[in-house]
Design a protein around this motif. Structure first.
Motif, mmCIF file in Angstrom:
data_model
loop_
_atom_site.group_PDB
_atom_site.id
_atom_site.type_symbol
_atom_site.label_atom_id
_atom_site.label_comp_id
_atom_site.label_asym_id
_atom_site.label_seq_id
_atom_site.Cartn_x
_atom_site.Cartn_y
_atom_site.Cartn_z
ATOM 1 N N LYS A 1 0.835 -1.211 0.000
ATOM 2 C CA LYS A 1 0.000 0.000 0.000
ATOM 3 C C LYS A 1 0.866 1.256 0.000
ATOM 4 O O LYS A 1 0.522 2.255 -0.647
ATOM 5 N N ARG A 2 1.979 1.209 0.735
ATOM 6 C CA ARG A 2 2.885 2.360 0.752
ATOM 7 C C ARG A 2 3.444 2.625 -0.642
ATOM 8 O O ARG A 2 3.547 3.766 -1.081
ATOM 9 N N TRP A 3 3.805 1.559 -1.350
ATOM 10 C CA TRP A 3 4.323 1.695 -2.709
ATOM 11 C C TRP A 3 3.282 2.343 -3.624
ATOM 12 O O TRP A 3 3.583 3.267 -4.381
ATOM 13 N N ALA A 4 2.043 1.874 -3.537
ATOM 14 C CA ALA A 4 0.983 2.447 -4.366
ATOM 15 C C ALA A 4 0.739 3.909 -4.012
ATOM 16 O O ALA A 4 0.546 4.762 -4.890
ATOM 17 N N HIS B 1 6.877 12.194 -11.502
ATOM 18 C CA HIS B 1 8.288 11.792 -11.591
ATOM 19 C C HIS B 1 8.490 10.936 -12.838
ATOM 20 O O HIS B 1 7.629 10.117 -13.191
ATOM 21 N N PRO B 2 9.612 11.068 -13.532
ATOM 22 C CA PRO B 2 9.817 10.294 -14.769
ATOM 23 C C PRO B 2 9.791 8.786 -14.574
ATOM 24 O O PRO B 2 9.452 8.052 -15.495
ATOM 25 N N THR B 3 10.162 8.308 -13.387
ATOM 26 C CA THR B 3 10.075 6.871 -13.083
ATOM 27 C C THR B 3 9.347 6.708 -11.753
ATOM 28 O O THR B 3 9.934 6.294 -10.747
ATOM 29 N N ALA B 4 8.076 7.043 -11.761
ATOM 30 C CA ALA B 4 7.298 7.065 -10.511
ATOM 31 C C ALA B 4 7.240 5.695 -9.840
ATOM 32 O O ALA B 4 7.327 5.586 -8.617
ATOM 33 N N LEU B 5 7.077 4.635 -10.631
ATOM 34 C CA LEU B 5 7.009 3.295 -10.049
ATOM 35 C C LEU B 5 8.286 2.943 -9.293
ATOM 36 O O LEU B 5 8.245 2.479 -8.153
ATOM 37 N N LYS B 6 9.415 3.170 -9.922
ATOM 38 C CA LYS B 6 10.695 2.847 -9.303
ATOM 39 C C LYS B 6 10.965 3.751 -8.103
ATOM 40 O O LYS B 6 11.438 3.287 -7.060
ATOM 41 N N TYR B 7 10.667 5.045 -8.260
ATOM 42 C CA TYR B 7 10.890 5.997 -7.171
ATOM 43 C C TYR B 7 10.050 5.630 -5.948
ATOM 44 O O TYR B 7 10.527 5.654 -4.806
ATOM 45 N N GLY B 8 8.790 5.248 -6.189
ATOM 46 C CA GLY B 8 7.922 4.838 -5.085
ATOM 47 C C GLY B 8 8.415 3.587 -4.405
ATOM 48 O O GLY B 8 8.387 3.466 -3.171
ATOM 49 N N LEU B 9 8.901 2.617 -5.212
ATOM 50 C CA LEU B 9 9.410 1.370 -4.632
ATOM 51 C C LEU B 9 10.669 1.613 -3.815
ATOM 52 O O LEU B 9 10.873 0.984 -2.770
ATOM 53 N N GLU B 10 11.512 2.524 -4.271
ATOM 54 C CA GLU B 10 12.725 2.846 -3.519
ATOM 55 C C GLU B 10 12.380 3.357 -2.126
ATOM 56 O O GLU B 10 12.952 2.907 -1.120
ATOM 57 N N MET B 11 11.446 4.298 -2.057
ATOM 58 C CA MET B 11 11.077 4.863 -0.756
ATOM 59 C C MET B 11 10.311 3.868 0.106
ATOM 60 O O MET B 11 10.442 3.858 1.334
ATOM 61 N N ALA B 12 9.499 3.027 -0.530
ATOM 62 C CA ALA B 12 8.668 2.086 0.217
ATOM 63 C C ALA B 12 9.458 0.914 0.773
ATOM 64 O O ALA B 12 9.166 0.416 1.858
ATOM 65 N N LEU B 13 10.506 0.449 0.022
ATOM 66 C CA LEU B 13 11.178 -0.781 0.424
ATOM 67 C C LEU B 13 12.681 -0.809 0.168
ATOM 68 O O LEU B 13 13.463 -1.181 1.053
ATOM 69 N N SER C 1 8.170 -2.095 -20.213
ATOM 70 C CA SER C 1 8.349 -0.704 -20.637
ATOM 71 C C SER C 1 7.784 0.287 -19.623
ATOM 72 O O SER C 1 8.239 1.427 -19.537
ATOM 73 N N GLU C 2 6.776 -0.142 -18.841
ATOM 74 C CA GLU C 2 6.190 0.740 -17.833
ATOM 75 C C GLU C 2 7.227 1.108 -16.762
ATOM 76 O O GLU C 2 7.156 2.168 -16.163
ATOM 77 N N TRP C 3 8.184 0.204 -16.504
ATOM 78 C CA TRP C 3 9.181 0.453 -15.478
ATOM 79 C C TRP C 3 10.105 1.587 -15.872
ATOM 80 O O TRP C 3 10.483 2.403 -15.055
ATOM 81 N N ALA C 4 10.452 1.660 -17.142
ATOM 82 C CA ALA C 4 11.358 2.707 -17.624
ATOM 83 C C ALA C 4 10.622 4.015 -17.910
ATOM 84 O O ALA C 4 11.243 5.053 -17.949
#
Length: 324
Positions: A275-278, A287-299, A321-324
């Motif tokens: 949930k924190r990641w989402a 952010h240009p890589t929102a998924l990765k940035y969120g995962l970094e902060m979450a875990l 491709s969504e990751w990049a």
């Protein structure tokens, strides 16, 4: 709701917890909604049917047992309990155990108390969560109970057998257990210590103490995770929610290992972390890589470098491709 005696009511099981059961099934609770010890609830909370049914049986008829909920970190042990009790208006005395906790911390202590601000204080006995729960018919909820010293925890044995609490330090006060008094505990182990070495501070508990608990097991559930993310983040595209759950499933498998006793990494993607990641992905959607940035902060920032690299590769493979 169906009114009963002593301020108790019966709640319809199906509509109260949004689970599929027979229409006439009910669960006991309280009519009073004003008690300050009633837990706050989350309207979008997703309940596990089996957990609700097992906990309902315990609340209705404990028969001298306490209730022990075990499972990995962030799997919904405490929230499952408090969300149920909050909907039943059942007050809860909640504490988190630790290695230095003593039975006296649960019973109470003397303290200097002023009747009004500025008045001269007098020494009074302040009842602890155990004494309050026994006196008023609340649930005593002890989180992380397997971190408590087993010799101190064994002091609850007489209480669990429906015997009165005698408070010697308060002039021998005797508190007889209220008919609605219940004891519930949560832990990452089942009282046998932590074979994985991932949960520091867990103690092996006395077998005589553990023999007084019914045990419920809560694990990660991808189907429940999907419902939670859908309810909490309806604007997040389904393809991203499903990808997050897929990543979480892979990380959990690495964390737990094939035998469930600890795998190749020391961090996991709990439902809480998911949930924190989402949440962070939505917050930083620009952010240009929102998924990765969120995962970094979450875990990832609390993982070992090699673990972070492995999890990042999993996410990259899942999202493409969504990751990049």
């Amino acid at each position: 709701m169906q009114a009963t005696n002593n301020g108790l009511v019966k709640f319809p099981l199906a509509s109260t917890f949004n689970i599929e059961v027979r229409d006439n099934a009910t669960i006991m609770g309280f009519a009073d909604t004003t008690n300050p010890f009633i837990p706050e609830i989350t309207s979008s909370y997703v309940f596990r049917k089996e957990f609700v049914i097992e906990f309902r049986a315990f609340l209705h008829r404990p028969d001298g047992d306490a209730y022990y909920v075990t499972g990995p970190t962030g799997s919904g042990k405490t929230s499952g309990i408090t969300e149920i009790l909050g909907r039943l208006n059942w007050p809860v005395q909640q504490v988190t155990a630790h290695g230095r906790m003593e039975l006296s911390d649960l019973i109470g202590h003397h303290a200097l108390v002023s009747a009004t601000p500025g008045a001269a204080p007098t020494m009074q006995f302040m009842h602890g969560p155990l004494a309050l729960a026994m006196k008023h018919g609340h649930v005593l909820l002890i989180n992380e109970i397997d971190m408590m010293d087993p010799s101190e925890l064994s002091g609850l044995n007489d209480i669990l057998e429906d015997r009165p609490l005698v408070i010697a330090q308060n002039a021998g006060e005797i508190i007889k257990p209220h008919p609605m008094f219940r004891v519930v505990a949560t832990g990452n182990s089942v009282g046998q210590g932590d074979a994985s070495g991932l949960y520091q501070g867990i103690s092996m508990q006395n077998i005589a103490s553990m023999d007084r608990y019914r045990v419920a097991v809560v694990d990660y559930d991808e189907a429940v995770d999907a419902l939670i993310l859908e309810a909490a983040f309806p604007k997040l595209p389904a393809i991203l929610r499903n990808g997050m759950i897929n990543v979480a499933q892979h990380v959990r498998q690495l964390f737990k290992g094939e035998d469930g006793q600890g795998g190749s990494i020391s961090v996991t993607m709990s439902t809480r972390t998911l949930k924190r990641w989402a949440t962070l992905t939505c917050m930083f959607k620009g952010h240009p890589t929102a998924l990765k940035y969120g995962l970094e902060m979450a875990l990832l920032r609390r993982a070992k470098p090699e673990e972070a690299t492995a999890i990042t590769q999993i996410a990259s493979d899942v999202f493409g491709s969504e990751w990049a």
